[in-house]
Design an enzyme around this catalytic site. Sequence first.
Site, mmCIF file in Angstrom:
data_model
loop_
_atom_site.group_PDB
_atom_site.id
_atom_site.type_symbol
_atom_site.label_atom_id
_atom_site.label_comp_id
_atom_site.label_asym_id
_atom_site.label_seq_id
_atom_site.Cartn_x
_atom_site.Cartn_y
_atom_site.Cartn_z
ATOM 1 N N TYR A 9 -6.899 -8.832 10.815
ATOM 2 C CA TYR A 9 -5.215 -9.014 11.491
ATOM 3 C C TYR A 9 -5.004 -9.661 12.990
ATOM 4 O O TYR A 9 -6.513 -9.841 14.220
ATOM 5 C CB TYR A 9 -5.019 -7.672 11.776
ATOM 6 C CG TYR A 9 -4.694 -6.814 10.824
ATOM 7 C CD1 TYR A 9 -3.389 -7.124 9.835
ATOM 8 C CD2 TYR A 9 -5.740 -6.710 9.641
ATOM 9 C CE1 TYR A 9 -3.088 -6.266 9.169
ATOM 10 C CE2 TYR A 9 -5.493 -5.978 8.750
ATOM 11 C CZ TYR A 9 -4.072 -5.635 7.754
ATOM 12 O OH TYR A 9 -3.583 -5.185 6.800
ATOM 13 N N GLU A 43 -5.703 -9.305 3.944
ATOM 14 C CA GLU A 43 -5.004 -8.910 4.455
ATOM 15 C C GLU A 43 -5.096 -9.509 5.791
ATOM 16 O O GLU A 43 -6.031 -9.951 6.616
ATOM 17 C CB GLU A 43 -5.746 -7.086 5.326
ATOM 18 C CG GLU A 43 -5.300 -6.570 3.976
ATOM 19 C CD GLU A 43 -6.049 -5.021 4.650
ATOM 20 O OE1 GLU A 43 -6.165 -4.054 4.786
ATOM 21 O OE2 GLU A 43 -6.550 -4.202 3.047
ATOM 22 N N ASN A 52 -12.571 -0.754 -1.124
ATOM 23 C CA ASN A 52 -11.833 -2.075 -0.097
ATOM 24 C C ASN A 52 -12.704 -1.671 1.164
ATOM 25 O O ASN A 52 -12.654 -0.202 1.768
ATOM 26 C CB ASN A 52 -10.077 -1.583 -0.102
ATOM 27 C CG ASN A 52 -9.123 -1.929 1.869
ATOM 28 O OD1 ASN A 52 -9.391 -3.190 1.747
ATOM 29 N ND2 ASN A 52 -9.296 -0.617 2.411
ATOM 30 N N GLU A 53 -12.488 -2.483 2.480
ATOM 31 C CA GLU A 53 -12.578 -1.640 3.701
ATOM 32 C C GLU A 53 -14.127 -1.437 3.626
ATOM 33 O O GLU A 53 -13.982 0.158 3.829
ATOM 34 C CB GLU A 53 -12.163 -1.847 4.263
ATOM 35 C CG GLU A 53 -11.023 -3.145 4.655
ATOM 36 C CD GLU A 53 -9.847 -2.165 6.109
ATOM 37 O OE1 GLU A 53 -10.668 -0.934 6.216
ATOM 38 O OE2 GLU A 53 -9.820 -2.882 6.146
ATOM 39 N N GLU A 113 0.823 -1.229 -0.179
ATOM 40 C CA GLU A 113 -0.534 0.703 0.327
ATOM 41 C C GLU A 113 1.036 0.859 0.352
ATOM 42 O O GLU A 113 1.849 1.435 0.633
ATOM 43 C CB GLU A 113 -0.846 0.143 1.429
ATOM 44 C CG GLU A 113 -1.951 1.051 1.682
ATOM 45 C CD GLU A 113 -3.233 0.619 2.409
ATOM 46 O OE1 GLU A 113 -2.781 -0.207 3.492
ATOM 47 O OE2 GLU A 113 -4.037 1.759 2.347
ATOM 48 N N GLN A 138 1.945 -6.052 5.804
ATOM 49 C CA GLN A 138 2.767 -5.708 4.047
ATOM 50 C C GLN A 138 3.417 -6.325 4.067
ATOM 51 O O GLN A 138 4.775 -6.691 4.710
ATOM 52 C CB GLN A 138 2.178 -4.360 4.462
ATOM 53 C CG GLN A 138 0.545 -3.949 3.813
ATOM 54 C CD GLN A 138 0.827 -2.552 3.627
ATOM 55 O OE1 GLN A 138 1.093 -1.817 3.496
ATOM 56 N NE2 GLN A 138 -1.140 -1.837 3.923
HETATM 57 O O1 AHR Z 1 -3.066 -2.647 6.197
HETATM 58 C C1 AHR Z 1 -3.226 -1.485 6.856
HETATM 59 C C2 AHR Z 1 -4.569 -1.485 6.786
HETATM 60 O O2 AHR Z 1 -5.738 -2.156 7.177
HETATM 61 C C3 AHR Z 1 -5.307 -0.982 5.108
HETATM 62 O O3 AHR Z 1 -4.692 0.260 4.435
HETATM 63 C C4 AHR Z 1 -6.654 -1.350 5.800
HETATM 64 O O4 AHR Z 1 -7.627 -1.877 4.742
HETATM 65 C C5 AHR Z 1 -6.717 -1.930 6.948
HETATM 66 O O5 AHR Z 1 -7.869 -2.076 7.895
#
Ligand code: AHR
Length: 489
Positions: free
Chosen positions: A241, A297, A173-174, A26, A346
């Site tokens: 995450y 992600e 995205n999101e 990103e 990432q």
């Molecule tokens: O990876 C960091 C962020 O996490 C990304 O930009 C977003 O899609 C997610 O919330």
Amino acid sequence: MSAKIRLNAANTGAVINRNIYGHFSEHLGRCIYGGLYVGEDSPIPNKKGMRTDVVEALRHIKVPVLRWPGGCFADEYHWEDGIGPKETRKRMVNTNWGGVVEDNSFGTHEFLELCEQIGCEPYINGNVGSGTVREMSEWVEYLNSPGDSTVVQRRWANGRKEPWNVKYWGVGNENWGCGGSMRPEYYGDLYRRFNTFCRNYTKEHPLYRIACGPNVDDWAWMDGVMKVAGRHCDAITLHYYTHPHGWEEKGSATVFDDEEYYLTMRKTVKMADLIKGHLAIMDKYDPKHKVGLIVDEWGTWYNVEPGTNPGFLYQQNTMRDAIVAAINLNLFNSHADRVVMANLAQMVNVLQSVILTDGDQMILTPTYHVFDLFKAHQDATLIPSEVECAEVTEGVKQVNVSASMKDGALTITAANVSCTAAEDVLVELEGFEVQNVAARILTGDMHDMNTFEEQNKVHIVDFGGVEKAEGGLKLTLPACSVVEITVRG
Ligand code: AHR
């Protein structure tokens, strides 16, 4: 108690999509600028602006696919700002990530050049949140049309005659959050509208259309989007995450005790329930399993390294991260029938990176080495495994495994999740006569990491500890270790 792994080579599963080993880059902190791209005039060795050290390291782990330009950045990115002569490219403020100036010197042509150098497929995430249907439609045209339109003529003028035939196309995205704070039904309708105008320019190269899926356990989002848009997409995403404590205070990447280590593992294995739960919802609308699940992600998310810009999400990476990576990758392999892609967040200098850079220096993280140990699984056929062993903490088995077969070789990847205890392991192997075994291992204290001062503390070594045994193999897995075993019959 010793652990038992049971494998039957005749009992084959799905082919493991190589894209499970995908990555995410990103416009965030030093991922693109400084990490992957330094510009042609940089004293740091580069080819067309891409760091040669980083590209070479990425080629080594066989990166199959790379997602760009975000993340949250995707829904404020306007692709036309990033084409044409660099001096005239529009400058903007990256409002999501650190409020820094984005000069757009890395744009569409640069991203596709990077993918060509790495040898991977591009996965581009279009802007639904602040973009227009026309803008997205013309981006696809610019990328993929062989025709002679004004949009395509701009591509020619910018030095690219042939279309790139980009396949993987994300529509937002999101969009439940940074991508527009939408409700699932509204996004579902928008997806349908934007998607309609993303054309397939040739029969041979249709787009693979990816809808924005849920965050963590937002079952209602998955349900709402699948209901409205499930028939119009090839895949839908999931973001999850691992942050040990929570959003406010995520914990340190390097300073943690045994309890926090195991908390991290408990949070990691939650991915299994999420995949199961979301697949069950998808089944309601897609009983024939035409729609794939993309975990685009995933990874650990800790507090940033002290003294660094909080908006840059720069964190160190230890053996704890290596174990997290192994657990996730083994899990994605074991769902090879439905999980069609996964992208670690990432790639460089952001969150659970495989590479960290500092000026002209580069280090490979423990997570990088796990991708190296697992690369033989790409495009191999899953051999489902059963594991019998004790738990190290509630819901987390001490030994975590997946196995696959390709070109007559059986690859087993196993992690010992315990941070203190070695474990004897017996691999019961049916339908396979073992002739020859080789193994590689990554192991160390849970805090071990590579730093710019000590760049190679954590690295892969050959492992001679796997022996043939009655009906299979035996070995002792050191505490906090990840091993790749290659067996030939
Ligand atoms: O990876 C960091 C962020 O996490 C990304 O930009 C977003 O899609 C997610 O919330």
